[in-house]
Motif scaffolding. Structure first.
Motif, PDB file in Angstrom:
ATOM      1  N   ILE A   8      14.790  68.201  48.553  1.00 28.30           N
ATOM      2  CA  ILE A   8      15.891  69.155  48.383  1.00 28.30           C
ATOM      3  C   ILE A   8      16.663  69.255  49.694  1.00 28.30           C
ATOM      4  O   ILE A   8      16.126  69.691  50.712  1.00 28.30           O
ATOM      5  CB  ILE A   8      15.361  70.543  47.976  1.00 28.30           C
ATOM      6  N   ARG A   9      17.937  68.872  49.642  1.00 32.01           N
ATOM      7  CA  ARG A   9      18.804  68.892  50.821  1.00 32.01           C
ATOM      8  C   ARG A   9      20.151  69.502  50.448  1.00 32.01           C
ATOM      9  O   ARG A   9      20.482  69.644  49.276  1.00 32.01           O
ATOM     10  CB  ARG A   9      19.040  67.481  51.347  1.00 32.01           C
ATOM     11  N   GLY A  10      20.963  69.802  51.455  1.00 29.75           N
ATOM     12  CA  GLY A  10      22.336  70.242  51.235  1.00 29.75           C
ATOM     13  C   GLY A  10      22.439  71.457  50.332  1.00 29.75           C
ATOM     14  O   GLY A  10      21.633  72.382  50.402  1.00 29.75           O
ATOM     15  N   ASP A  11      23.462  71.433  49.453  1.00 29.49           N
ATOM     16  CA  ASP A  11      23.717  72.574  48.577  1.00 29.49           C
ATOM     17  C   ASP A  11      22.623  72.805  47.550  1.00 29.49           C
ATOM     18  O   ASP A  11      22.527  73.895  46.987  1.00 29.49           O
ATOM     19  CB  ASP A  11      25.060  72.405  47.862  1.00 29.49           C
ATOM     20  N   ALA A  12      21.797  71.807  47.286  1.00 28.11           N
ATOM     21  CA  ALA A  12      20.685  71.996  46.351  1.00 28.11           C
ATOM     22  C   ALA A  12      19.753  73.104  46.850  1.00 28.11           C
ATOM     23  O   ALA A  12      19.112  73.789  46.049  1.00 28.11           O
ATOM     24  CB  ALA A  12      19.922  70.695  46.154  1.00 28.11           C
ATOM     25  N   ARG A  13      19.709  73.311  48.165  1.00 28.68           N
ATOM     26  CA  ARG A  13      18.890  74.400  48.721  1.00 28.68           C
ATOM     27  C   ARG A  13      19.406  75.752  48.254  1.00 28.68           C
ATOM     28  O   ARG A  13      18.632  76.676  48.002  1.00 28.68           O
ATOM     29  CB  ARG A  13      18.876  74.345  50.250  1.00 28.68           C
ATOM     30  N   LEU A  14      20.739  75.876  48.110  1.00 30.81           N
ATOM     31  CA  LEU A  14      21.318  77.133  47.609  1.00 30.81           C
ATOM     32  C   LEU A  14      20.962  77.361  46.146  1.00 30.81           C
ATOM     33  O   LEU A  14      20.751  78.505  45.731  1.00 30.81           O
ATOM     34  CB  LEU A  14      22.840  77.136  47.788  1.00 30.81           C
ATOM     35  N   ASP A  15      20.910  76.296  45.361  1.00 30.49           N
ATOM     36  CA  ASP A  15      20.492  76.432  43.962  1.00 30.49           C
ATOM     37  C   ASP A  15      19.082  77.005  43.893  1.00 30.49           C
ATOM     38  O   ASP A  15      18.793  77.894  43.090  1.00 30.49           O
ATOM     39  CB  ASP A  15      20.535  75.072  43.248  1.00 30.49           C
ATOM     40  N   VAL A  16      18.201  76.504  44.743  1.00 36.30           N
ATOM     41  CA  VAL A  16      16.832  77.017  44.811  1.00 36.30           C
ATOM     42  C   VAL A  16      16.852  78.481  45.260  1.00 36.30           C
ATOM     43  O   VAL A  16      16.170  79.330  44.675  1.00 36.30           O
ATOM     44  CB  VAL A  16      15.964  76.161  45.759  1.00 36.30           C
ATOM     45  N   GLY A  17      17.647  78.789  46.267  1.00 37.88           N
ATOM     46  CA  GLY A  17      17.731  80.157  46.764  1.00 37.88           C
ATOM     47  C   GLY A  17      18.225  81.137  45.715  1.00 37.88           C
ATOM     48  O   GLY A  17      17.690  82.245  45.580  1.00 37.88           O
TER      49      GLY A  17
END
Length: 183
Positions: free
Chosen positions: A53-62
């Protein structure tokens, strides 16, 4: 007597909570995951997988974590930002297989072994690592964000990046003798 390399690496390992924006490449991660796959695995089921998980995908997780926590407004935004503390999150998933010989708990233990060995390998390669877990790892919102199958559960995330400073703190000594019993 010289300390064995594995024991030395295990003795040096520390959780690193503050990291920079630098992270291992996909290729380096693949190499280290390959090495971590040597963990004990009854019947060779490989009951685990890794999600990079990198980049904006981290925000999806958040955002999934914030929804799972029932957060709203400012609290939602604050919780949703937590995965941005590292440039790379490595989600460790137990992916149970049908087996008469290997119970579900043992398959989960194998996946946890991969997570620990991978964190040790990342640390030994010079990366800062913090294994983060919590109540949200088993929430439907977080499972959906990670696209988990019904037989899968998230064990947690390895937050990975370049250490943001020197942390040569000594570990608190453990009384190993008190942790060993005999029959």
């Amino acid at each position: 007597m010289t300390e064995a390399p594995v024991r030395a690496a295990a003795s040096r390992r520390r959780s690193v909570s503050k990291v920079t924006d630098s992270a291992p490449s996909h290729g380096e991660l693949v190499e280290l995951v390959g090495a971590a796959s040597s963990v004990a695995d009854h019947s060779g089921l490989r009951p685990w997988r890794i999600i990079e998980i990198r980049g904006d995908a981290r925000l999806d997780v958040g955002r999934a974590i914030a929804r799972a926590g029932g957060a709203e407004g400012e609290a939602f935004d604050k919780l949703a930002q937590k995965p941005l503390r590292a440039p790379l999150l490595v989600a460790v998933v137990v992916s149970r297989r049908e087996s008469r010989k290997v119970p579900a708990w043992e398959q989960e233990a194998t996946a946890a072994g991969v997570a620990h060995l991978l964190s040790l390998l990342l640390h030994e390669a010079g990366w800062g690592v913090m294994w983060r877990t919590g109540v949200w790892t088993r929430s439907p919102e977080v499972a959906e964000a990670h696209r988990l199958a019904p037989e899968e559960d998230l064990l947690g995330w390895l937050y990975v990046g370049e250490p943001a400073g020197d942390d040569d703190r000594e570990r608190k000594p453990v009384d190993a003798e008190a942790l060993i019993s005999s029959l």
